[in-house]
Each structure stands twice: as structure tokens, then as C-alpha cells.
Design a protein around this motif. Structure first.
Motif, PDB file in Angstrom:
ATOM      1  N   UNK A 131      -1.840 -10.598  -9.585  1.00 27.31           N
ATOM      2  CA  UNK A 131      -2.592  -9.430 -10.061  1.00 27.31           C
ATOM      3  C   UNK A 131      -2.343  -9.185 -11.544  1.00 27.31           C
ATOM      4  N   UNK A 132      -1.099  -9.356 -11.974  1.00 21.18           N
ATOM      5  CA  UNK A 132      -0.796  -9.187 -13.398  1.00 21.18           C
ATOM      6  C   UNK A 132      -1.519 -10.242 -14.233  1.00 21.18           C
ATOM      7  N   UNK A 162     -14.331  -2.319 -15.095  1.00 24.36           N
ATOM      8  CA  UNK A 162     -14.096  -1.471 -13.925  1.00 24.36           C
ATOM      9  C   UNK A 162     -13.045  -2.070 -12.997  1.00 24.36           C
ATOM     10  N   UNK A 163     -13.173  -3.342 -12.674  1.00 25.77           N
ATOM     11  CA  UNK A 163     -12.222  -3.955 -11.750  1.00 25.77           C
ATOM     12  C   UNK A 163     -10.822  -3.996 -12.360  1.00 25.77           C
ATOM     13  N   UNK A 179      -9.126  -1.209 -10.123  1.00 25.67           N
ATOM     14  CA  UNK A 179      -8.547  -1.888  -8.978  1.00 25.67           C
ATOM     15  C   UNK A 179      -7.235  -2.573  -9.358  1.00 25.67           C
ATOM     16  N   UNK A 180      -7.290  -3.506 -10.288  1.00 21.63           N
ATOM     17  CA  UNK A 180      -6.111  -4.321 -10.597  1.00 21.63           C
ATOM     18  C   UNK A 180      -4.991  -3.475 -11.195  1.00 21.63           C
ATOM     19  N   UNK A 181      -5.290  -2.631 -12.153  1.00 16.45           N
ATOM     20  CA  UNK A 181      -4.249  -1.816 -12.790  1.00 16.45           C
ATOM     21  C   UNK A 181      -3.551  -0.913 -11.776  1.00 16.45           C
ATOM     22  N   UNK A 193      -9.059  -3.771   1.654  1.00 18.91           N
ATOM     23  CA  UNK A 193     -10.343  -3.065   1.678  1.00 18.91           C
ATOM     24  C   UNK A 193     -10.910  -2.875   0.269  1.00 18.91           C
ATOM     25  N   UNK A 194     -10.046  -2.584  -0.689  1.00 15.73           N
ATOM     26  CA  UNK A 194     -10.477  -2.400  -2.075  1.00 15.73           C
ATOM     27  C   UNK A 194     -10.980  -3.721  -2.672  1.00 15.73           C
ATOM     28  N   UNK A 195     -10.274  -4.797  -2.380  1.00 21.58           N
ATOM     29  CA  UNK A 195     -10.687  -6.120  -2.864  1.00 21.58           C
ATOM     30  C   UNK A 195     -12.042  -6.490  -2.252  1.00 21.58           C
TER      31      UNK A 195
END
Length: 167
Positions: free
Chosen positions: A32-33, A57-58, A62-64, A143-145
Motif C-alpha cells: 500500500x505504501x 481520489x484513490x 483509500x490508500x492513505x 470492500x473498499x478495494x
């Protein structure tokens, strides 16, 4: 109050993470980093405004958030998080030589591949988790992914970037 009982009220204090949980969470956070830096870099290459907005946006929403929550979780459980990739400077697409630029389709396929891998890894984490809090954390990430993957799939279809296998 711990992060665990604060996020999931009613859960009891948990036993230590087992080796599989510890490694898979650490590895997922490392990836993720890497995606944080990669999506920033790919944003410099994006020509399509919708794709550039999606990348921003992602990365931000999401990632952050995933990186922040997993770092805190690992630290709370006595595991040193992996190092972060250095941030990339913002660059204008026109500053990138034509032969060195990624196309919008290549960018979309790269992110789509990342999301597919993240779905597989979160599924694995859910299946090996002995601790309920780990399973719940990664179900939420899964679910977010999947949500962001669905958004990207729609964008790829709309723009004609999706390469379908033969029928």
C-alpha cells in the motif's frame, strides 16, 4: 482504551498476532505504501482528467487511510511498520518526454492489477485470521478495494481501455 476496542466495541483484548497475520499485514502495508508513491507518479502521466481525478481520489481516500490505520494497528501490536516509499514531486505531463510517458490505458491497467492483487491478499488475510479484529479490518479494506475496482472498471469500459479476453 485500545485502537481495537475503540474501533470494534464489544471485542475483548486480543492475543498476540500469529506469524501469518503479522507477516501478511506487514506485507499488505508495504504494498500500500508503494501504491501511494506509484499513484502520485502515475498521476503525473495521466492525460485524461477523469483518470487523474480517480488517481488522486484513490490515493487520498483509500490508500492513505489504509496506510494510516494499518501502521497504527501494527504499532499497537508491537510490530514495526515497513518504511514508506519517498514521495514523488508533482510534474506536468508535458515535462515528461513522449517516449517515457505511460498512456492512460497503461495507467488504468496498472492500477486495476494492483487492486486485483489487493483483493486476493485481503481475502487471504481474512481466511488466515484467527483474531476477529484482523478479519473485520481486512473485510472492510476488501470492500473498499472492491468499490474502487468497480469504479475503475466502469471508467475503463467508458474510455475503451478495457482489454477483454477472447470469447
Amino acid at each position: 482504551m485500545s485502537l481495537i476496542t475503540g474501533v470494534f466495541p464489544g471485542l475483548q483484548e486480543q492475543p498476540p498476532l500469529h506469524a501469518g497475520e503479522r507477516f501478511l499485514i506487514w506485507d499488505h502495508l508495504l504494498k500500500a505504501k508503494g501504491c501511494q508513491a506509484k499513484y502520485q507518479l502515475l498521476g503525473n502521466h495521466a492525460d485524461d482528467a477523469e483518470l487523474a481525478d480517480y488517481l488522486a481520489d484513490i490515493a487520498e481516500n483509500m490508500v492513505k487511510k489504509e496506510v494510516s490505520s494499518l501502521e497504527a494497528f501494527l504499532l499497537e501490536n508491537g510490530v514495526e511498520p515497513p518504511p514508506a516509499s519517498p514521495a514523488n514531486p508533482k510534474a506536468a505531463r508535458s515535462d515528461i518526454p513522449a517516449g517515457a510517458r505511460f498512456s492512460d490505458q497503461e495507467i488504468a491497467m496498472c492500477v486495476y492489477h494492483d487492486l486485483a492483487g489487493a483483493l486476493a491478499q485481503t481475502s487471504l488475510l481474512i481466511s488466515v485470521a484467527v483474531r476477529e479484529d484482523v478479519g473485520k479490518i481486512f473485510l472492510a479494506h476488501h470492500q473498499e478495494i472492491a468499490k474502487y475496482g468497480g469504479t475503475l472498471l466502469k471508467l475503463m469500459k467508458k474510455k475503451g481501455w478495457l482489454v477483454e479476453p477472447p470469447r
